[in-house]
Write an enzyme that holds these catalytic residues in place. Structure first.
Site, PDB file in Angstrom:
ATOM      1  N   GLN A 277     -74.168  -8.328 -18.522  1.00  0.00           N
ATOM      2  CA  GLN A 277     -73.491  -7.446 -19.474  1.00  0.00           C
ATOM      3  C   GLN A 277     -74.011  -7.682 -20.896  1.00  0.00           C
ATOM      4  OE1 GLN A 277     -69.404  -8.498 -20.329  1.00  0.00           O
ATOM      5  NE2 GLN A 277     -68.790  -6.359 -20.502  1.00  0.00           N
TER       6      GLN A 277
ATOM      7  N   GLU B 135     -62.449  -4.484 -16.024  1.00  0.00           N
ATOM      8  CA  GLU B 135     -62.684  -5.913 -16.192  1.00  0.00           C
ATOM      9  C   GLU B 135     -61.384  -6.691 -16.003  1.00  0.00           C
ATOM     10  OE1 GLU B 135     -64.793  -8.882 -19.480  1.00  0.00           O
ATOM     11  OE2 GLU B 135     -64.541  -6.797 -19.951  1.00  0.00           O
TER      12      GLU B 135
ATOM     13  N   ASN C  43     -57.322 -13.685 -26.940  1.00  0.00           N
ATOM     14  CA  ASN C  43     -55.863 -13.524 -26.878  1.00  0.00           C
ATOM     15  C   ASN C  43     -55.303 -12.939 -28.172  1.00  0.00           C
ATOM     16  OD1 ASN C  43     -56.102 -14.496 -24.328  1.00  0.00           O
ATOM     17  ND2 ASN C  43     -54.670 -16.200 -24.573  1.00  0.00           N
TER      18      ASN C  43
END
Lengths: 377, 396
Positions: free
Chosen positions: B126, B244, B382
């Site tokens: 990726q 994903e 996060n």
């Protein structure tokens, strides 16, 4: 009341900080970590000449320091720079035990240690003893004029470089008894002693030490038979002051790197430190750092107290440093992002030093339990 | 309300279990269990075993050779794989690129690339993040300039996972620098063997080589390697990100990890007694277990909705935050449990056939603790997830 360092300690701190900033760069250290010996003789010698080792011993032992604040001053700077050289093992533990218990002939070695010419290791922990200082199963049996050692010692830091390994062994009593433990000076290469060496996660090297019918003369014993425990506890206390200060110094570096990164790294068109979500977390780290600094001062300041009071303060410092250390290491990495995960960035090693401190001479929970026990009336 | 699996789901779970018991190579599972990383051949071997059974692409429709499982089946499969210490399925081709090709790619692209993903001909990586474009991905600078029937690509990607093994990379590139950032990005497929592509390793703090920098210097890419329309790449990238997020909570990993911590705590001694009965350690384990039991149910609640076609939105972000916190907490417990034997840096010992230094479970725990700090950083940190939750819920 005065929280300033004495002039001598301030000078030592300044010169040590300057030397390490110039000479102990991330690249240099990474090369040292990758080397076969896991340390640099050149750095060791230069730091010995700067007086780093001498500062860890009292005048009557041949040094010029040895107090709690001497130890914390030196180790804070070693921690700040992420030094992997084994000052804790050779000087505080090894040299300290010989200075405390040795006879005149044995004490000659302390001079060699201070000069930088002799490495030592303290082989005490065993495969199932975890952090329990009195759980010694390695045996020492008298055989005529000599002694025979049998047993196994775990994760002995600096064992391969040590000219002498100080081995604890039981002459009487049961595993878990404080009485009955003796210390023996075992020269490197003694028949029956085998080392399996390996690198450590936080840099430096250790070894598993197997003792199989190791024969020593009676003169190899340090101090009186079976009576070594109080000296072990005292040197481990010194080592815990050193570890707390070292972790605190490393934490200062982590927080400073984080500050620089938050101010310079731009995403969404502005420095990421201007996002309140990160700014507040950075502030929390600073608040906790003040707690950490005070905990180290408490431990160093009570180092000369009676054993129980000394150990209660040391347990409190190691518990607090363990908690704050984990927070600082994890938050510093998180606020950096991926870059902090790379070996070539300074924070990676610093974070490992901080977290792995929790595996030497007791983790956060162990020191919490110690604190509870020592606080009970 | 019924908290249990249906008889069909239990039968499916038993089928998965039997398959893993029979087909997962024992030495490979042992390596994973000990914290090792599968090498390229081992990874390909496991993919091939799954492909023979038709289970390599759980999320693909059957017409392309997938298993077309629903969300509950996928969850059961992932959980059983974690418990059996199976290697994870490398997601880049199978669960990231493939859904994009199916939705936005041409018939020719699907016909050419999808079979090669399934049979292992092409290993994909990726090309998203750049040194200056992490959380702010849309600011990416890798440039693709159209010249005749080629694009000329220049720039640098980073954090490219397992790029050292890859034959192909799917990239976000800037094709129009003069419009709003999100509107000048295209989705390009690049052969890693093209002249001008260079892969440089990044060594992580635990000594592993799993991510890379990928540099592009005047790389010629045929225009037929463009996916969908030029300058629509951001839309495709966002679509990819929703894929994903399958198994985002990592419940299976956490359950397997917690079971392993408990085994360690029974074997380790503290003060003459098993660490498992030490009240401080036991309390740490219990708190994580309580959190995990609740999250497992949150996960199933969201999966049940997904199984009837309600795509998760912010719930995926919530699961990512909570799931990574719990996994990292379990990694921390494993590190603590190992005591002094967490200190040896034993990557070569974990990977090789050498005797472990301490107990065999202790070797990988510190490395894993440090390596898994990545969980809360990659795939949208996060902090980014929390931003998404607040933005959606407050209607920003």
């Amino acid at each position: 009341m005065n929280f300033d360092l004495t002039e001598e300690r301030q000078m030592l701190q300044d010169s040590l900080r300057r030397f390490l900033k110039d000479r102990y760069t991330t690249d240099t250290r990474n090369r040292i970590i990758d080397s076969d010996t896991g340390m640099s003789d050149e750095i060791w010698t230069a730091l010995a000449e700067l007086g780093v080792i001498g500062a860890l011993f009292a005048e009557e032992q041949g040094g010029f320091g040895g107090a709690g604040f001497d130890i914390s001053t030196v180790f804070e700077e070693l921690g700040r720079a992420g030094v992997v050289e084994p000052f804790l093992d050779t000087a505080i533990l090894g040299g300290g035990l010989i200075a405390a218990l040795g006879d005149d002939a044995q004490k000659q070695m302390v001079e060699e240690v201070i000069g930088g010419g002799l490495h030592l290791a303290f082989a005490h922990g065993e495969p199932t003893s975890r952090y329990d200082l009195s759980r010694v199963e390695t045996s020492a049996k008298s055989d005529g004029d000599g002694i025979v050692l049998n047993g196994r010692k775990a994760v002995v830091v600096n064992a391969e470089a040590a000219g002498r390994i100080i081995v604890s062994a039981r002459e009487s009593g049961d595993a878990g008894d404080e009485a009955g433990i003796s210390l023996f000076l075992v020269p490197a290469g003694t028949d029956g002693m085998t080392l399996r060496g390996y690198p450590l996660m936080s840099g430096g090297r250790a070894a598993e030490v197997t003792l199989d019918e190791v024969r020593l003369p009676g003169s190899a014993r340090l101090g009186a038979a079976g009576a070594a425990f109080p000296a072990i506890a005292a040197q481990v206390a010194a080592a815990n002051v050193a570890l707390a200060a070292e972790a605190m110094g490393a934490m200062e570096t982590a927080v400073e790197l984080t500050r620089e990164y938050l101010m310079t790294r731009k995403q969404f068109g502005r420095p990421i430190g201007t996002f309140q979500a990160l700014a507040h977390r950075y502030s929390d780290l600073l608040i906790e750092m003040e707690q950490a600094r005070s905990a180290v001062i408490n431990a160093a300041g009570h180092f000369a107290d009676p054993a129980r009071e000394r150990d209660r303060h040391i347990a409190s410092a190691r518990n607090l440093i363990g908690r704050v250390g984990r927070l600082v290491a994890e938050e510093s990495i998180q606020m950096h992002g991926g870059i902090a995960m790379t070996q070539e960035y300074e924070l990676a090693h610093i974070a490992k030093r901080i977290v792995m401190t929790d595996h030497r001479l007791g983790d956060t929970d162990y020191h919490l339990e110690r604190f509870i026990d020592l606080s009970a009336a | 309300m019924d908290l249990s699996y249906s008889p069909e789901e239990i039968a499916f779970r038993d089928e998965v279990r039997a398959f893993l018991d029979e087909k997962l190579p024992k030495d490979l599972a042992e390596k994973i269990r000990r914290g090792g990383h599968p090498d390229k051949a081992e990874q390909e071997q496991w993919h091939a075993i799954l492909n023979v059974r038709g289970w390599l692409a759980p999320n693909w429709p059957r017409e392309f050779g997938g298993a077309e499982w629903n969300a509950v089946q996928r969850h059961i499969f992932e959980e059983e794989c974690a418990f059996a210490s199976a290697p994870r399925i490398v997601p880049f081709g199978l669960s990231m690129l493939a859904p994009v090709l199916m939705k936005f790619g041409s018939k020719e692209q699907c016909g050419h690339y999808l079979p090669r993903i399934l049979d292992g001909t092409d290993w994909w990586c990726q090309g998203y993040s750049e040194p200056g474009a992490g959380s702010d991905l849309a600011s990416l600078k890798t440039r693709a300039v159209r010249e005749g029937d080629h694009y000329i690509v220049n720039g640098q990607k980073t954090w490219t996972t397992l790029g050292q093994y890859a034959d192909w990379i799917f990239c976000l590139v800037r094709t129009d620098p003069n419009v709003k950032q999100q509107e000048g990005i295209s989705f390009l497929l690049i052969d890693m063997n093209t002249p001008g592509v260079e892969v440089r390793p990044i060594i992580l703090l635990d000594g592993t080589h799993e991510v890379n920098e990928v540099w592009f210097t005047d790389v010629k890419v045929p225009v037929e390697n463009l996916v969908g329309e030029e300058n629509k790449g951001w839309t495709y990238a966002k679509y990819l990100l929703t894929h994903e997020r399958t198994n985002i909570a990592g419940v299976g990993f956490s359950e397997a990890g917690l079971a392993s911590v408990k085994r360690m705590a029974r074997a380790e001694m503290s003060g003459g007694k098993p660490l498992a009965v030490n009240p401080h350690f036991a309390a740490r384990v219990a708190k994580v277990e309580i959190d995990l039991m609740a999250m497992a149910t949150t996960n199933l609640r969201i999966i049940s909705k997904a199984a009837v076609g309600q795509a998760p939105g912010v719930e995926a972000s919530m699961l990512k935050v909570k799931g990574t916190i719990i996994r990292q907490e379990i990694n921390d417990l494993a590190r603590r449990a190992a005591g002094p034997y967490a200190m040896p840096f034993a990557s070569e010992l974990v990977e090789g056939d050498n005797d472990p230094i301490g107990p065999d479970y202790a070797g990988p725990v510190a490395a894993k603790y440090f390596n898994n700090r990545k969980l809360s950083i990659f795939g949208g940190s996060n902090e980014i997830q929390r931003g998404i939750i607040a933005k959606v819920k407050m209607g920003g």
